[in-house]
Design a protein around this motif. Sequence first.
Motif, PDB file in Angstrom:
ATOM      1  N   TYR A  46       1.772  -4.615   0.828  1.00  0.00           N
ATOM      2  CA  TYR A  46       0.634  -4.081   1.567  1.00  0.00           C
ATOM      3  C   TYR A  46      -0.242  -3.201   0.681  1.00  0.00           C
ATOM      4  N   ALA A  50      -4.141  -3.956  -0.126  1.00  0.00           N
ATOM      5  CA  ALA A  50      -5.186  -2.970   0.183  1.00  0.00           C
ATOM      6  C   ALA A  50      -6.051  -2.694  -1.041  1.00  0.00           C
ATOM      7  N   GLU A  51      -5.411  -2.642  -2.191  1.00  0.00           N
ATOM      8  CA  GLU A  51      -6.160  -2.409  -3.433  1.00  0.00           C
ATOM      9  C   GLU A  51      -7.141  -3.550  -3.699  1.00  0.00           C
TER      10      GLU A  51
END
Length: 85
Positions: A46, A50-51
């Motif tokens: 996750y 997200a990055e």
Amino acid sequence: MTICPVDPVLCMALFVSEAPKTSLDDKTVRETVDRTLEQLGPDECYARAAEVFGDRPDVALDRIQWARELCARALAPSLSGAADR
């Protein structure tokens, strides 16, 4: 919007894997997801996703759609294919 019939963490694992964005067979999808989750764990999957969404949303959208489609095909529970896995 379509709903992915598999656990989202499985899609994230394929999303952040090193797998090329090609049409992978079901066995390869399952192996890639298992290997990525074993190496990184759900939280890191996750975090990496997200990055990518933060840095490259144009690339991320296309790749997550690809990952969701392949995971839905390879990992979704089904009465007919469950015995084949």
